[in-house]
Design a protein around this motif. Structure first.
Motif, PDB file in Angstrom:
ATOM      1  N   ASP A 184       0.935  -1.257   0.037  1.00 21.50           N
ATOM      2  CA  ASP A 184       0.186   0.075  -0.163  1.00 21.50           C
ATOM      3  C   ASP A 184       0.896   1.036   0.049  1.00 21.50           C
ATOM      4  N   VAL A 185       1.237   1.655  -1.174  1.00 22.39           N
ATOM      5  CA  VAL A 185       2.310   2.775  -1.152  1.00 22.39           C
ATOM      6  C   VAL A 185       1.640   4.137  -1.830  1.00 22.39           C
ATOM      7  N   LEU A 186       0.538   4.197  -1.802  1.00 24.48           N
ATOM      8  CA  LEU A 186       0.026   5.537  -2.290  1.00 24.48           C
ATOM      9  C   LEU A 186       0.269   6.409  -1.031  1.00 24.48           C
ATOM     10  N   PRO A 187       0.006   6.297   0.007  1.00 25.05           N
ATOM     11  CA  PRO A 187       0.078   7.362   1.092  1.00 25.05           C
ATOM     12  C   PRO A 187       1.681   7.873   0.868  1.00 25.05           C
ATOM     13  N   LEU A 188       2.745   6.927   0.536  1.00 25.98           N
ATOM     14  CA  LEU A 188       4.282   7.290   0.336  1.00 25.98           C
ATOM     15  C   LEU A 188       4.174   8.074  -0.901  1.00 25.98           C
ATOM     16  N   ILE A 189       3.546   8.009  -2.149  1.00 32.14           N
ATOM     17  CA  ILE A 189       3.727   8.761  -3.195  1.00 32.14           C
ATOM     18  C   ILE A 189       3.168   9.904  -3.492  1.00 32.14           C
ATOM     19  N   ALA A 190       2.203  10.053  -2.643  1.00 29.77           N
ATOM     20  CA  ALA A 190       1.371  11.394  -2.719  1.00 29.77           C
ATOM     21  C   ALA A 190       2.090  12.680  -3.035  1.00 29.77           C
ATOM     22  N   ALA A 191       3.012  12.990  -1.924  1.00 25.15           N
ATOM     23  CA  ALA A 191       3.698  14.064  -2.159  1.00 25.15           C
ATOM     24  C   ALA A 191       4.557  13.976  -3.299  1.00 25.15           C
ATOM     25  N   HIS A 192       5.237  13.072  -4.035  1.00 23.91           N
ATOM     26  CA  HIS A 192       5.990  13.160  -5.133  1.00 23.91           C
ATOM     27  C   HIS A 192       5.109  13.728  -6.363  1.00 23.91           C
ATOM     28  N   PHE A 193       3.939  13.124  -6.554  1.00 23.71           N
ATOM     29  CA  PHE A 193       3.203  13.441  -7.770  1.00 23.71           C
ATOM     30  C   PHE A 193       2.323  14.666  -7.478  1.00 23.71           C
ATOM     31  N   THR A 194       1.979  15.099  -6.450  1.00 27.05           N
ATOM     32  CA  THR A 194       1.509  16.445  -5.844  1.00 27.05           C
ATOM     33  C   THR A 194       2.377  17.529  -6.233  1.00 27.05           C
ATOM     34  N   LYS A 195       3.966  17.191  -5.972  1.00 26.71           N
ATOM     35  CA  LYS A 195       4.590  18.323  -6.507  1.00 26.71           C
ATOM     36  C   LYS A 195       5.181  18.341  -7.954  1.00 26.71           C
ATOM     37  N   ARG A 196       5.283  17.156  -8.448  1.00 25.50           N
ATOM     38  CA  ARG A 196       5.651  16.941  -9.934  1.00 25.50           C
ATOM     39  C   ARG A 196       4.594  17.313 -10.760  1.00 25.50           C
ATOM     40  N   TYR A 197       3.402  17.101 -10.539  1.00 22.23           N
ATOM     41  CA  TYR A 197       2.145  17.474 -11.446  1.00 22.23           C
ATOM     42  C   TYR A 197       1.202  18.224 -10.902  1.00 22.23           C
ATOM     43  N   ALA A 198       1.963  19.410 -10.502  1.00 23.44           N
ATOM     44  CA  ALA A 198       0.930  20.629  -9.634  1.00 23.44           C
ATOM     45  C   ALA A 198       0.036  21.342 -10.661  1.00 23.44           C
ATOM     46  N   ASP A 199       0.317  21.192 -11.676  1.00 24.29           N
ATOM     47  CA  ASP A 199      -0.572  22.114 -12.831  1.00 24.29           C
ATOM     48  C   ASP A 199      -1.605  21.248 -13.632  1.00 24.29           C
ATOM     49  N   LEU A 217      -5.849  20.387  -8.123  1.00 24.60           N
ATOM     50  CA  LEU A 217      -5.026  21.623  -8.554  1.00 24.60           C
ATOM     51  C   LEU A 217      -4.741  22.323  -7.136  1.00 24.60           C
ATOM     52  N   HIS A 218      -5.405  21.919  -6.097  1.00 22.37           N
ATOM     53  CA  HIS A 218      -5.381  22.588  -4.758  1.00 22.37           C
ATOM     54  C   HIS A 218      -5.053  21.489  -3.691  1.00 22.37           C
ATOM     55  N   ARG A 219      -5.387  20.439  -3.759  1.00 26.82           N
ATOM     56  CA  ARG A 219      -4.884  19.661  -2.607  1.00 26.82           C
ATOM     57  C   ARG A 219      -5.145  18.024  -3.288  1.00 26.82           C
ATOM     58  N   THR A 220      -4.482  17.095  -2.470  1.00 30.63           N
ATOM     59  CA  THR A 220      -4.613  15.726  -2.827  1.00 30.63           C
ATOM     60  C   THR A 220      -5.475  15.072  -1.776  1.00 30.63           C
ATOM     61  N   ASP A 221      -6.399  14.354  -2.260  1.00 30.31           N
ATOM     62  CA  ASP A 221      -7.320  13.582  -1.395  1.00 30.31           C
ATOM     63  C   ASP A 221      -7.550  12.106  -1.571  1.00 30.31           C
ATOM     64  N   ILE A 222      -8.167  11.414  -0.691  1.00 30.72           N
ATOM     65  CA  ILE A 222      -8.178   9.980  -0.926  1.00 30.72           C
ATOM     66  C   ILE A 222      -9.611   9.802  -1.430  1.00 30.72           C
ATOM     67  N   VAL A 223      -9.710   9.135  -2.467  1.00 29.74           N
ATOM     68  CA  VAL A 223     -10.910   8.676  -3.055  1.00 29.74           C
ATOM     69  C   VAL A 223     -11.098   7.176  -3.170  1.00 29.74           C
ATOM     70  N   GLN A 224     -12.513   6.720  -2.915  1.00 33.23           N
ATOM     71  CA  GLN A 224     -12.520   5.224  -2.955  1.00 33.23           C
ATOM     72  C   GLN A 224     -13.784   4.997  -3.905  1.00 33.23           C
ATOM     73  N   PHE A 225     -13.811   3.832  -4.563  1.00 31.24           N
ATOM     74  CA  PHE A 225     -14.728   3.282  -5.397  1.00 31.24           C
ATOM     75  C   PHE A 225     -15.133   1.914  -5.049  1.00 31.24           C
ATOM     76  N   ASP A 226     -16.383   1.499  -5.516  1.00 27.33           N
ATOM     77  CA  ASP A 226     -16.766   0.113  -5.400  1.00 27.33           C
ATOM     78  C   ASP A 226     -15.931  -0.736  -6.203  1.00 27.33           C
ATOM     79  N   ALA A 227     -15.543  -1.944  -5.770  1.00 27.24           N
ATOM     80  CA  ALA A 227     -14.813  -2.711  -6.517  1.00 27.24           C
ATOM     81  C   ALA A 227     -15.483  -3.053  -8.177  1.00 27.24           C
ATOM     82  N   GLY A 228     -16.606  -2.964  -8.121  1.00 27.59           N
ATOM     83  CA  GLY A 228     -17.371  -3.208  -9.499  1.00 27.59           C
ATOM     84  C   GLY A 228     -17.488  -2.027 -10.404  1.00 27.59           C
ATOM     85  N   THR A 229     -17.110  -1.042  -9.767  1.00 29.26           N
ATOM     86  CA  THR A 229     -17.344   0.218 -10.778  1.00 29.26           C
ATOM     87  C   THR A 229     -16.374   0.610 -11.755  1.00 29.26           C
ATOM     88  N   MET A 230     -14.946  -0.065 -11.664  1.00 32.20           N
ATOM     89  CA  MET A 230     -13.967   0.248 -12.226  1.00 32.20           C
ATOM     90  C   MET A 230     -13.554  -0.957 -13.461  1.00 32.20           C
TER      91      MET A 230
END
Length: 317
Positions: A184-199, A217-230
């Motif tokens: 579960d690395v999403l919490p660890l890569i959030a800062a990298h992608f927020t800074k690199r793709y800020a625009d 474009l302002h903040r990074t949040d957690i989003v969740q989907f049902d397993a069958g919707t993707m």
């Protein structure tokens, strides 16, 4: 599991607490009978369990998320309600026995999703508190070795995700990418992608854990989907959702990848070591080519035993 709390817990270390390592009196003795503990599955919940263990002076037989509790025949687990104040106190207090880097490794161990991660974290913290000093180099202890090894694996997976994420642009200007990391690395890569793709707006979705990171474009949040919707594959939505130019971008990227490749230096074993097969299904350069690859014919011919001719000389110009 509450994903938003995982994302917030990364910022707990910057709490203004003095991070200078100091020797303190060891942890209180756990003199009462061991207990089974259950918590809500969040990192703050686990820290609250550690607080409760020393409050009750009862070592844990087990520490399990409430949804996965396997109670004994006669004893029911003690359900510990998450207390952010207690969790904060434990998180800050760990700095009395270890440095910030060692403490962060405990968070990485939690994200590793190992079945016994809770007990490993407790034993590591308990050993450090009883020693009254940092134990990160005490490799004779099995829990110290495991925490170190899991932290290394998490760092490697984090680095790979930062390198292997491939975005696709949708019709509404959102760049989305799908991943299936081992941890579960999403919490660890959030800062990298927020800074690199800020625009630009982007979404990175973890299909294995059914949640993602969304940047607006302002903040990074957690989003969740049902397993069958993707959809099972990102390409399954291309016809209706992707920007009309996205197939061209994919073709250009594949052409670039093919032309920088040197067939004479092909080494599949080394290639798979640096880019494991499990990542290939989401990499544009590893998808089937829609048109046959033709190398660029711009090399100057060479006369046997002589210098290279000019680009048009071989054609009699």
């Amino acid at each position: 599991m509450s994903r938003s709390s995982l994302l917030r817990s990364q910022h707990v270390p910057s709490s203004g607490v003095d991070t200078t390592l100091r020797t303190r009196r060891g942890a209180p003795q756990l003199v009462n009978s061991p207990l089974d503990y259950a918590y809500d599955g969040t990192f703050e919940g686990l820290l609250t369990v550690l607080f409760t263990v020393y409050e009750r002076k009862a070592a844990p037989n087990s520490i399990q998320p409430i949804g996965a509790v396997q109670g004994g025949l006669f004893a029911q687990p003690v359900e510990v309600e998450t207390d952010e104040a207690a969790a904060n106190r434990v998180w800050k207090g760990l700095l009395q026995y270890m440095d910030a880097e060692a403490r962060t490794r405990l968070f990485h161990t939690f994200l590793s999703e190992q079945p016994d991660r809770e007990l490993v974290i407790f034993r590591y913290a308990d050993l450090a508190m009883r020693a009254g000093r940092d134990i990160s180099e005490h490799y004779a202890d099995d829990n110290v070795r495991r925490v170190q090894r899991l932290a290394q694996q998490m760092y490697r997976e984090k680095h790979r995700m930062e390198a292997f994420v491939r975005f696709e642009k949708t019709q509404d200007g959102l760049f989305h990418a799908s991943i299936e990391p081992d941890f579960d690395v999403l919490p660890l890569i959030a800062a990298h992608f927020t800074k690199r793709y800020a625009d630009q707006r982007w979404l990175i979705y973890d299909r294995r854990r059914h949640y993602g990171l969304y940047y607006d474009l302002h903040r990074t949040d957690i989003v969740q989907f049902d397993a069958g919707t993707m959809p099972q594959r990102s390409t399954a939505v291309s016809a209706t959702v992707l920007d009309e130019r996205e197939p061209l971008y994919k073709l250009l990227w594949q052409a670039y990848f093919d032309h920088v490749n040197i067939p004479e230096r092909k080494n599949l074993k080394l290639h798979r070591r640096h880019m494991p097969l499990r990542y290939w299904k989401y990499l544009s350069e590893k998808q089937p080519r829609e048109q046959r690859f033709e190398p660029i014919r711009n090399k100057r011919p060479v006369q046997p035993g002589g210098p290279a001719l000019e680009a048009g000389a071989a054609d009699g110009e």
